[in-house]
Design a protein around this motif. Structure first.
Motif, PDB file in Angstrom:
ATOM      1  N   GLU A   1     -15.014 -22.381  30.370  1.00 37.24           N
ATOM      2  CA  GLU A   1     -14.293 -22.363  29.008  1.00 37.24           C
ATOM      3  C   GLU A   1     -14.779 -23.659  28.180  1.00 37.24           C
ATOM      4  OE1 GLU A   1     -10.213 -21.932  30.209  1.00 37.24           O
ATOM      5  OE2 GLU A   1     -10.128 -20.051  30.553  1.00 37.24           O
ATOM      6  N   GLU A   2     -15.025 -24.599  28.879  1.00 32.49           N
ATOM      7  CA  GLU A   2     -15.369 -25.818  28.039  1.00 32.49           C
ATOM      8  C   GLU A   2     -16.680 -25.616  27.469  1.00 32.49           C
ATOM      9  OE1 GLU A   2     -15.979 -30.658  29.040  1.00 32.49           O
ATOM     10  OE2 GLU A   2     -15.721 -29.494  30.928  1.00 32.49           O
ATOM     11  N   ILE A   3     -17.817 -25.115  28.357  1.00 33.07           N
ATOM     12  CA  ILE A   3     -18.986 -24.912  27.736  1.00 33.07           C
ATOM     13  C   ILE A   3     -19.067 -23.902  26.663  1.00 33.07           C
ATOM     14  CG2 ILE A   3     -21.219 -23.753  28.453  1.00 33.07           C
ATOM     15  CD1 ILE A   3     -20.864 -25.061  31.366  1.00 33.07           C
ATOM     16  N   ALA A   4     -18.069 -22.845  26.786  1.00 32.08           N
ATOM     17  CA  ALA A   4     -17.998 -21.755  25.900  1.00 32.08           C
ATOM     18  C   ALA A   4     -17.550 -22.229  24.495  1.00 32.08           C
ATOM     19  CB  ALA A   4     -16.925 -20.511  26.416  1.00 32.08           C
ATOM     20  N   LYS A   5     -16.722 -23.183  24.427  1.00 36.99           N
ATOM     21  CA  LYS A   5     -16.316 -23.796  23.211  1.00 36.99           C
ATOM     22  C   LYS A   5     -17.583 -24.289  22.319  1.00 36.99           C
ATOM     23  CE  LYS A   5     -11.626 -25.095  24.566  1.00 36.99           C
ATOM     24  NZ  LYS A   5     -10.645 -26.432  24.913  1.00 36.99           N
ATOM     25  N   LYS A   6     -18.497 -25.017  23.210  1.00 37.90           N
ATOM     26  CA  LYS A   6     -19.595 -25.613  22.636  1.00 37.90           C
ATOM     27  C   LYS A   6     -20.521 -24.429  22.121  1.00 37.90           C
ATOM     28  CE  LYS A   6     -19.156 -30.376  24.462  1.00 37.90           C
ATOM     29  NZ  LYS A   6     -19.036 -30.657  23.117  1.00 37.90           N
ATOM     30  N   THR A   7     -20.758 -23.723  23.113  1.00 40.11           N
ATOM     31  CA  THR A   7     -21.887 -22.534  22.979  1.00 40.11           C
ATOM     32  C   THR A   7     -21.542 -21.278  22.188  1.00 40.11           C
ATOM     33  OG1 THR A   7     -21.338 -21.574  25.046  1.00 40.11           O
ATOM     34  CG2 THR A   7     -22.959 -23.174  25.230  1.00 40.11           C
ATOM     35  N   ASP A   8     -20.228 -21.172  21.880  1.00 40.63           N
ATOM     36  CA  ASP A   8     -19.999 -19.998  21.232  1.00 40.63           C
ATOM     37  C   ASP A   8     -20.394 -19.814  19.738  1.00 40.63           C
ATOM     38  OD1 ASP A   8     -18.819 -18.588  23.568  1.00 40.63           O
ATOM     39  OD2 ASP A   8     -16.710 -18.967  22.770  1.00 40.63           O
ATOM     40  N   PRO A   9     -20.255 -20.922  18.999  1.00 43.05           N
ATOM     41  CA  PRO A   9     -20.597 -20.792  17.623  1.00 43.05           C
ATOM     42  C   PRO A   9     -22.231 -20.647  17.748  1.00 43.05           C
ATOM     43  CG  PRO A   9     -19.272 -22.659  18.073  1.00 43.05           C
ATOM     44  CD  PRO A   9     -19.499 -22.229  19.615  1.00 43.05           C
ATOM     45  N   LEU A  10     -22.919 -21.190  18.677  1.00 42.73           N
ATOM     46  CA  LEU A  10     -24.199 -21.122  18.727  1.00 42.73           C
ATOM     47  C   LEU A  10     -24.970 -19.802  19.059  1.00 42.73           C
ATOM     48  CD1 LEU A  10     -25.123 -24.227  20.699  1.00 42.73           C
ATOM     49  CD2 LEU A  10     -25.586 -23.826  17.992  1.00 42.73           C
TER      50      LEU A  10
END
Length: 475
Positions: free
Chosen positions: A120-129
């Motif tokens: 979930e932590e990674i997704a917060k950063k990668t989702d916009p990308l």
């Protein structure tokens, strides 16, 4: 439990869905979206018509189903919920995440929770990308030689990989497959036989519960064969549970054991239709693939394709009598409607396949809505609310009318409720149109945004919005 077979023409031809009395047991009420006995209210904002509203914490695009006075529906990402149809009160809800389905030691559970938190932590950063990458890849499909777009795609992939590497991301057996923000994981409408409820999720999970919320079994199959999330609702055919993620699977409804697996010709986004001929059951996909329900063999296929957008098969065909109606397309490129005829014997069907009765070019756009066939007229609506009517016998165009004022995408399938067609819009607006050869809108109303197809039973309409479940009294 009393059961009704919907007879179509001769005694050797029936739709194979068995519908318990006074219920809506699966996607599109047996496949065709018909509620001829309904008398829907035409003003859903009228508080006197509102039987109840139940607020929900999480949205979903799937339709509810109704049996034995209970509504069953899904919520993101993989929850199955039961509500009392009389009051809207939630009776139970069951999560079906990977970690919900297996017994773990305290140490294994801790590791799973840590992995989930990290993801979930990674997704917060990668989702916009990921969203930017999705848009860039779509543009690149239209402009294949564009060097700037190629560079943008390459750079975005490298940024995502770098973040995942730096933050410790990697393979995780409990990691969800990718899904589109709009579609999510819960767009599969459940199905019931009156005693059990089966549900699928875009994680590749299939579950069976009894009506009281006790899980009977679960199975984990492959994830969808694309990154947009699935919506191929499960169906019960010939004593088998038919599901699709990457391929078509027939599972034993009692145990979840696989009976057969049939490869697909390409991406599709919704459930197949089904019919029975001389005691033999078949499913027919939106690509025209004919699959024998007994063993998963494919005796024939129409092999429909769209070279412009190969994934643009969004809906369920409609089986009316001995004819099957299809509609698919992509914006500005392709728009096709077809009618196939089922022959009178199994021998003819498996030797020669189906006869194409007509093919008509329709508005070049996507068709999330399944065809709706009423009184010899095929009603269609594109993603941008181009409503069209075709003569069911000949395919001749009867009218084409843009429904103005509806915004977002026409995700809900056209539904017949008594004497009107319910045209739902993603923005929550609803137009009521008379079925027939001429376009006539008779009313319009509005609720909160939704993408499901409404259902109707016992004088009540049920709508699953992104915020709530609503029960609306009929006239």
């Amino acid at each position: 439990m009393r059961a009704n077979f919907y007879l179509i023409i001769a005694a050797n031809f029936v739709i194979t869905s068995i519908l318990p009395a006074d219920g809506v047991t699966g996607w599109r009420n047996g496949g065709n979206g018909l509620y001829p006995e309904a008398k829907p209210a035409l003003d859903w904002k009228d508080k006197s018509k509102l039987k109840w509203v139940t607020s929900l914490e999480s949205g979903s695009n799937a339709s509810p189903i109704l049996i034995d006075g209970k509504l069953f529906f899904t919520a993101e990402p993989s929850t199955l919920i039961c509500a009392d149809a009389a009051t809207g009160k939630i009776q139970w809800e069951k999560g079906n995440e990977y970690e919900d389905l297996v017994e773990m030691t305290p140490e294994e559970k801790k590791k799973a929770e840590e992995a989930k938190a990290k993801a979930e932590e990674i997704a917060k950063k990668t989702d916009p990308l990921e969203r930017d990458l999705y848009k860039a890849e779509r543009q690149l499909r239209r402009k294949k030689g564009d060097k700037e777009l190629k560079k943008e795609v390459k750079d975005l992939k490298e940024q995502i990989a770098k973040i995942e590497k730096e933050m410790g991301g990697g393979s995780n057996e409990n990691e969800k497959p990718p899904a589109h923000d709009t579609n999510g994981y819960s767009s599969y409408t459940p199905v019931t036989d009156g005693k059990h409820v089966w549900a699928c999720f875009g994680t590749g999970v299939v579950v069976c519960y009894d009506l009281d919320g006790e899980r009977v079994w679960h199975a984990r199959l492959e994830g969808p064969d694309h990154n947009w999330g699935g919506a191929c609702s499960p169906t019960l055919v010939d004593g088998k549970l038919i599901v699709r993620f990457t391929d078509y699977h027939a599972l034993d409804p009692a145990t979840g054991e696989e009976v057969w697996k049939a490869p697909t010709e390409g991406i599709v986004f919704n459930a197949p239709a089904n019919f029975e001929l001389e005691g033999t059951s078949y499913v027919i996909t939106s690509r025209g693939e004919l699959i024998r329900a007994a063993d998963g063999k494919k005796p024939w296929s129409a092999s429909y394709k769209n070279s412009a957008k190969e994934w643009s098969f969004m809906n369920t065909p409609s089986v009316i009598g001995n004819r099957i109606y299809f509609a698919h397309g992509s914006e500005g490129q392709v728009g096709d409607a077809y009618c196939l005829e089922i022959p009178s014997t199994v021998a003819e069907l498996e030797k020669d396949g189906m006869k194409e009765i007509w093919h008509t070019e329709i508005v070049k756009n996507r068709y999330y809505s399944s065809p709706l066939v009423v009184d010899g007229v095929v009603h269609l609506i594109s993603r941008n609310y181009d409503m069209q009517a075709l003569d069911a016998a000949s395919g001749k165009s009867l009218y084409e009318q843009k429904i103005k004022g509806l915004t977002g995408t026409a995700y809900p399938s056209l539904t017949l409720a008594g004497g009107v067609i319910v045209v739902g819009a993603e923005d929550g607006r609803v137009a009521f149109v008379k079925p027939g050869k001429k376009f006539e809108e008779v009313a319009r109303t509005e609720v909160s945004p939704f993408r499901c197809s409404p259902i109707f039973a016992d004088g009540v309409g049920y709508v699953r919005t992104q915020e709530s479940l609503m029960a609306i009294r009929g006239e």
